[in-house]
Design an enzyme around this catalytic site. Structure first.
Site, PDB file in Angstrom:
ATOM      1  N   THR A  43      10.888   0.290  14.361  1.00 17.40           N
ATOM      2  CA  THR A  43      11.446  -0.850  13.508  1.00 17.40           C
ATOM      3  C   THR A  43      10.684  -2.172  13.954  1.00 17.40           C
ATOM      4  OG1 THR A  43      13.027  -1.030  15.647  1.00 17.40           O
ATOM      5  CG2 THR A  43      13.864   0.024  13.379  1.00 17.40           C
ATOM      6  N   GLU A 167      -4.027  -6.798  22.719  1.00 18.21           N
ATOM      7  CA  GLU A 167      -4.093  -5.249  22.453  1.00 18.21           C
ATOM      8  C   GLU A 167      -4.532  -5.009  20.938  1.00 18.21           C
ATOM      9  OE1 GLU A 167      -0.968  -3.017  24.332  1.00 18.21           O
ATOM     10  OE2 GLU A 167      -1.184  -1.343  23.234  1.00 18.21           O
ATOM     11  N   ASP A 179       6.913  -4.462  23.073  1.00 15.45           N
ATOM     12  CA  ASP A 179       6.282  -4.210  24.754  1.00 15.45           C
ATOM     13  C   ASP A 179       5.933  -5.318  25.601  1.00 15.45           C
ATOM     14  OD1 ASP A 179       6.669  -1.681  23.321  1.00 15.45           O
ATOM     15  OD2 ASP A 179       4.399  -1.131  23.583  1.00 15.45           O
TER      16      ASP A 179
HETATM   17  P1  ADP Z   1       1.418   3.411  27.010  1.00 17.94           P
HETATM   18  O1  ADP Z   1       1.322   1.998  27.031  1.00 17.94           O
HETATM   19  O2  ADP Z   1       2.355   4.182  26.415  1.00 17.94           O
HETATM   20  O3  ADP Z   1       1.253   3.813  28.446  1.00 17.94           O
HETATM   21  P2  ADP Z   1      -1.303   3.422  25.565  1.00 17.94           P
HETATM   22  O4  ADP Z   1      -2.070   4.216  25.213  1.00 17.94           O
HETATM   23  O5  ADP Z   1      -0.719   2.270  24.976  1.00 17.94           O
HETATM   24  O6  ADP Z   1       0.044   4.049  26.398  1.00 17.94           O
HETATM   25  O7  ADP Z   1      -1.852   2.530  27.167  1.00 17.94           O
HETATM   26  C1  ADP Z   1      -2.267   3.478  27.923  1.00 17.94           C
HETATM   27  C2  ADP Z   1      -3.858   2.920  28.231  1.00 17.94           C
HETATM   28  O8  ADP Z   1      -3.532   1.534  29.115  1.00 17.94           O
HETATM   29  C3  ADP Z   1      -4.399   3.670  29.392  1.00 17.94           C
HETATM   30  O9  ADP Z   1      -5.376   4.737  28.812  1.00 17.94           O
HETATM   31  C4  ADP Z   1      -5.481   2.664  29.799  1.00 17.94           C
HETATM   32  O10 ADP Z   1      -6.840   2.413  29.090  1.00 17.94           O
HETATM   33  C5  ADP Z   1      -4.726   1.544  30.059  1.00 17.94           C
HETATM   34  N1  ADP Z   1      -4.160   1.396  31.257  1.00 17.94           N
HETATM   35  C6  ADP Z   1      -2.641   1.308  31.623  1.00 17.94           C
HETATM   36  N2  ADP Z   1      -2.469   1.128  32.884  1.00 17.94           N
HETATM   37  C7  ADP Z   1      -3.759   1.186  33.714  1.00 17.94           C
HETATM   38  C8  ADP Z   1      -4.079   1.122  34.984  1.00 17.94           C
HETATM   39  N3  ADP Z   1      -3.397   1.007  35.964  1.00 17.94           N
HETATM   40  N4  ADP Z   1      -5.653   1.073  35.212  1.00 17.94           N
HETATM   41  C9  ADP Z   1      -6.348   1.103  34.136  1.00 17.94           C
HETATM   42  N5  ADP Z   1      -5.956   0.822  32.850  1.00 17.94           N
HETATM   43  C10 ADP Z   1      -4.675   1.321  32.598  1.00 17.94           C
HETATM   44 MG    MG Z   2       0.781   0.898  24.994  1.00 16.18          MG
END
Ligand code: ADP
Ligand code: MG
Length: 397
Positions: A43, A167, A179
């Site tokens: 949404t 992002e 988020d």
């Molecule tokens: P979500 O936000 O649901 O966890 P996303 O695909 O939007 O999934 O984001 C995940 C990505 O964010 C990871 O693949 C990485 O690139 C980045 N990320 C998140 N946490 C970390 C971390 N602790 N160290 C490095 N990269 C991170």
């Molecule tokens: Mg994400």
């Protein structure tokens, strides 16, 4: 995986120690929570309503100034460091985890903030890529750290918007504002109902007698990002048709269920079902807020089940493992409601469980899921947490 506050505290303390050991200098520590969305899926980019909760799992960042204009960033999760010169941050997504930090630094700079170089060490107990928004928590914690090192000021709303922009532009994900917003504005023991158009929000207290339990299917569909964009396109397509027929429609947010039914024949069948999900989901979020205000957990739970059915059948973003987790929850004792949460095609379900039934719930779902799928589901019992901040070593995180 979410851990109790006491362990969070030691996580932060030991992060500071590890930073000291690596860099030989002290650091400031910043944290931003992951989140789960109680109801209101897909949404946000339709100018609609969502109901996220910041959870007590965080991305932690230890940071200290450098004088050479370089961001030296290390992720403990990936066991990898990158050097990002502040003069060379621009550029398209590199499909690397550092895009999130690079993006935040770049948008802060382009908004006129003069950044310093910094050493940055990242630790996170938000599961990555599970729909609990590790990405926004990384962005927001990074932004806090970079701003503090530069002694610069940013309003909380600006912070959330800049992180969303990072992002979009640097990680290549056209996410809504939810988020980043909840990572900044989250409140302990509360959900937020956010109007994604006006960005006004209401704070809704969660009853003490229930816990939010998240079940991770441990499944991730490789086409999830592409499907997300297709859903957005279907919604845009629906709006294009409906705004010719109904006055003042800017987004699906402006379409009532009666309007939609009246003009059903003008829409392709699939587009109609996508719109029906979004229009119905907006109504469900508003009804869920009312249910929370009156502490009517049965009503809230029913709305969650309806939301899941709508995502499964109309929006077609669920998968067999998520459906199974919801079915298991519906058959368990003390569960008010359950639904898949996040973008879909894997990731997690969110469950509203009576506090005294949580232990049984965990063992029942764990065993049932293993029996049926051969996989272990990670199950997180969460507390609703406060938004991003600097960690003070004498206080709770
Ligand atoms: P979500 O936000 O649901 O966890 P996303 O695909 O939007 O999934 O984001 C995940 C990505 O964010 C990871 O693949 C990485 O690139 C980045 N990320 C998140 N946490 C970390 C971390 N602790 N160290 C490095 N990269 C991170
Ligand atoms: Mg994400």
């Amino acid at each position: 995986m979410p851990i109790p506050p006491s362990r969070n505290e030691s996580a932060a303390g030991s992060l500071r120690e590890r930073f000291q050991n690596r860099k030989g200098t002290s650091s400031r520590v910043f944290l931003a929570p992951g989140r789960v969305n109680l109801i209101g899926e897909h949404t946000d980019y339709n100018d609609g309503f969502v109901m996220p909760v910041a959870i007590d799992s965080y991305t932690w960042i230890a940071a200290a100034k450098r004088s050479d204009g370089v961001l030296s960033v290390c992720s403990e999760h990936f066991g990898e460091s990158v050097q990002l010169p502040l003069t060379a941050l621009a550029g398209p997504p590199r499909k690397h985890w550092s895009d999130y930090v690079r993006g935040v630094a770049a948008v802060l700079q382009s908004a006129g903030h003069k950044l310093m170089g910094a050493d940055i060490l990242i630790y996170s107990n938000v599961p990555l890529g599970a729909g609990l928004s590790s990405s926004a928590s990384l962005e927001v914690a990074s932004a806090l750290a970079l701003m503090a090192e530069a002694s610069a000021h940013l309003s909380p709303l600006e912070l959330a918007k800049l992180c969303q922009r990072a992002e979009h532009e640097y990680a290549g994900t056209r996410c809504g504002i939810m988020d980043q917003f909840v990572a900044v504005f989250g409140r302990a023991r509360c959900a937020l109902m956010l109007d994604c158009r006006s960005l006004e929000y209401q704070v809704l207290t969660l009853p003490a007698a229930v816990r939010i339990v998240i079940c991770n299917s441990m499944v991730k569909h490789e086409h999830a990002a592409g499907e997300y964009n297709l859903r957005r396109a279907d919604c845009e397509n629906g709006v294009k048709v409906l705004q010719r027929l109904i006055p003042n429609v800017r987004a699906l947010r402006d379409v009532s269920r009666a309007d939609l039914e009246q003009h059903r024949g003008e829409l392709a069948e699939r587009v109609y079902r996508r719109c029906r999900h979004v229009v119905g989901e907006n109504q469900r979020v508003l009804a869920a807020a009312e249910a929370l205000r009156t502490q009517d957990l049965a009503a809230l739970g029913n709305l969650m089940y309806q939301s899941h059915t709508s995502m499964r059948d109309d929006y077609e973003i669920s998968c067999s493992q998520l459906d199974f987790l919801v079915d298991l929850a519906a058959g368990a004792e003390g569960v008010y409601g359950a639904r898949m949460t996040g973008g879909g095609f894997g990731g997690c379900t969110v469950n509203l469980v009576r506090s005294d039934a949580v232990e049984d719930f965990q063992s029942r779902i764990g065993a049932g899921y293993r029996r049926k799928t051969g996989r272990n589901s990670e199950i997180y019992v969460c507390a609703a947490a406060q938004g991003a901040r600097e960690w003070q070593s004498d206080g709770e995180p």
